[in-house]
Motif scaffolding. Structure first.
Motif, short mmCIF file in Angstrom:
data_model
loop_
_atom_site.label_atom_id
_atom_site.label_comp_id
_atom_site.label_asym_id
_atom_site.label_seq_id
_atom_site.Cartn_x
_atom_site.Cartn_y
_atom_site.Cartn_z
N ASP A 5 42.91 15.17 27.01
CA ASP A 5 42.98 14.52 27.78
C ASP A 5 43.47 15.62 29.33
OD1 ASP A 5 43.22 11.48 28.11
OD2 ASP A 5 45.88 12.02 27.60
N ASP A 6 43.32 16.51 29.28
CA ASP A 6 43.82 18.17 29.68
C ASP A 6 42.30 18.32 30.74
OD1 ASP A 6 44.56 20.46 30.88
OD2 ASP A 6 45.06 21.54 29.22
N PRO A 7 42.01 18.55 31.05
CA PRO A 7 40.69 18.69 32.17
C PRO A 7 40.66 19.98 32.19
CG PRO A 7 42.45 18.23 34.33
CD PRO A 7 43.25 17.96 32.62
N HIS A 8 40.93 21.46 32.08
CA HIS A 8 40.53 22.51 31.57
C HIS A 8 39.82 22.89 30.76
CE1 HIS A 8 41.48 26.73 30.51
NE2 HIS A 8 41.59 26.09 29.74
N VAL A 9 40.36 21.80 29.34
CA VAL A 9 39.26 21.54 28.47
C VAL A 9 38.37 21.38 28.30
CG1 VAL A 9 39.58 20.33 25.73
CG2 VAL A 9 41.28 21.69 26.52
N HIS A 10 37.91 20.12 29.24
CA HIS A 10 36.46 19.67 29.33
C HIS A 10 36.12 20.32 30.28
CE1 HIS A 10 37.41 15.76 27.86
NE2 HIS A 10 38.55 15.49 28.47
N ASP A 22 28.63 4.13 13.84
CA ASP A 22 27.71 3.11 15.82
C ASP A 22 28.05 4.32 17.27
OD1 ASP A 22 30.34 2.96 15.67
OD2 ASP A 22 30.51 0.66 15.29
N ARG A 23 29.01 5.12 16.82
CA ARG A 23 28.85 5.49 17.82
C ARG A 23 29.12 7.14 18.17
NH1 ARG A 23 34.46 7.77 18.04
NH2 ARG A 23 35.31 7.19 16.24
N PRO A 24 28.68 8.49 18.90
CA PRO A 24 28.81 9.72 18.90
C PRO A 24 31.03 10.35 18.38
CG PRO A 24 28.46 9.23 21.19
CD PRO A 24 28.77 7.78 20.02
N VAL A 25 30.82 11.22 17.60
CA VAL A 25 32.06 12.08 17.59
C VAL A 25 31.87 13.21 18.41
CG1 VAL A 25 32.05 10.95 15.45
CG2 VAL A 25 31.28 13.51 15.53
N ASP A 26 33.02 13.19 18.66
CA ASP A 26 34.01 14.99 19.33
C ASP A 26 34.35 15.87 18.42
OD1 ASP A 26 33.03 14.06 21.80
OD2 ASP A 26 35.42 13.11 22.12
N ILE A 27 33.73 17.32 19.02
CA ILE A 27 33.74 18.37 17.86
C ILE A 27 34.29 19.31 19.04
CG2 ILE A 27 32.63 17.53 15.24
CD1 ILE A 27 30.23 19.19 16.76
N ALA A 28 35.44 20.50 17.83
CA ALA A 28 35.59 21.79 19.31
C ALA A 28 33.53 22.33 19.50
CB ALA A 28 36.40 22.85 18.55
N GLY A 29 33.90 22.54 21.11
CA GLY A 29 33.09 23.70 21.57
C GLY A 29 32.88 24.94 20.77
#
Length: 390
Positions: A327-332, A346-353
């Protein structure tokens, strides 16, 4: 184009330390070819999965540290497999492996053999206890995992609370820190090769890396003659530098500078504490009593209230879980959460950048992790040249 575009890396590693090292190289644009044993990397079937492990090609563990690589399945026990690998070595810049010492020699594919094939090759190994070429010990050949490295390297002894047992650090730092140091070594060896044309062997051991990470305990022992041990979230020489209970969680406060200490006392409406404990030595000597004074103040307030009151004058932060991180806008804004496809889901996943930021050649995950042997045709049946990085 990534900073390492047109660099070809043959990645023989599996599980975590080696794949994390080569993932860093892939994020920076290297063409990383994951050379997998028959059946693939041991962690391909490890959870978690989005929905159905029978339908999905691999789990989150494999996806996270193998993104942006190409896969080739090779059996080193077969003459054909050995020939396929040697054909790739001829055009490679780097080979990375994390087998026990002596494993590659059993296949007659050790450093000396590969160097004869390609004198400019950088050959890199990640092992629990290093390689005899860089310092022979009785431990070499023994298996090692993160918890073993943390235990031997002193990390567990200084992690946890005084009245609790030794505790490993949550993330697999025995693997991840070793992998990061190995990546640094590879880049240094490439720089040396650019200047001299000379390849070399790079060796990073998990035990060595943990001693490097616990540098504070090493110098404390040398200076004082006493072995440091656990003391919770506090710091051995600074106060306040600790976690404090809030009404709805925990916050960390790092007010060890006198300016920060005065600002904290002002926020707490306790100017007497600033007067009575004006210097770092006095605060450190009375930290048990002062910790209770600070805790009495934080316990009555929410994390948000504490942070809003102190931010700008005292270093402070909430102790976040991954819900908070997502939820942290800084992270995005920093692109530290990256969406990739999950084959079979059936959906993508999120991983650490990528935490490495560069102005002209920004590192980033370059696509999902590969299916097993997905790139055989393009690697063995097409002209040998590194893939371009976009």
């Amino acid at each position: 184009m990534g900073a390492l575009s047109r660099l070809r890396v043959l990645d023989l590693t599996q599980v975590l330390a080696g794949p994390y090292c080569t993932m860093l190289l892939a994020d920076m644009g290297a063409d990383v070819v994951k050379v997998e044993r028959p059946g693939g990397d041991l962690i391909r079937p490890n959870p978690p999965f989005v929905d159905d492990p029978d339908a999905e090609a691999y789990g989150g563990y494999f996806q996270s540290v193998n993104r942006g690589k190409r896969s080739l399945e090779i059996d080193f026990d077969s003459e054909r497999g050995r020939e396929e690998f040697l054909s790739l070595v001829t055009e490679a810049d780097v080979v990375v492996e994390n087998f026990r010492a002596g494993t590659m020699e059993r296949f007659d594919l050790g450093y000396e053999t590969l160097r004869a094939q390609n004198p400019e090759l950088i050959y890199s190994s990640i092992r629990g206890f290093g390689d005899p070429r860089t310092g022979e010990t009785h431990r070499q050949g023994q298996p090692s995992f993160d918890i073993i490295a943390q235990a031997l390297g002193g990390v567990m002894e200084i992690t946890g609370f005084e009245d609790s047992p030794p505790t490993k650090v949550g993330p697999g730092i025995g693997d991840l820190f070793t992998a990061t140091l190995n990546c640094v070594g590879i880049l240094a060896a490439l720089h040396h090769r650019d200047r001299t044309g000379e390849g070399q062997y790079v060796d990073t051991a998990m035990y060595d890396a943990m001693i490097s990470m616990t540098e504070r305990a090493i110098y404390q022992h040398s200076y004082t003659g006493a072995a440091p041990t656990r003391q919770g979230n506090s710091h051995p020489t600074l106060f306040p530098y600790d976690a404090f209970e809030a009404a709805d969680g925990y916050v960390v406060i790092a007010a060890f500078g006198t300016n920060h200490w005065k600002a904290l006392c002002e926020a707490m409406e306790r100017p007497d504490l600033a007067t009575d404990y004006p210097n770092p030595d006095r605060r450190l000597a009375h930290r048990d009593a002062l910790r209770e004074e600070i805790r009495a103040w934080t316990r009555e307030r929410s994390s948000d209230d504490i942070c809003e009151t102190l931010e700008g004058s005292v270093p402070v932060a909430p102790v976040q879980n991954t819900d908070d991180i997502f939820d942290d806008p800084h992270v995005h804004a920093r692109e530290m959460l990256v969406s990739v496809d999950q084959p079979g889901a059936d959906r993508p996943v999120d991983i650490a950048g990528s935490p490495i930021k560069m102005s002209e050649t920004p590192p980033r995950p370059r696509g999902r992790a590969p299916l097993l042997d997905e790139h055989r045709t393009e690697l063995l049946e097409e002209p040998q040249q590194p893939a371009e990085s976009d």
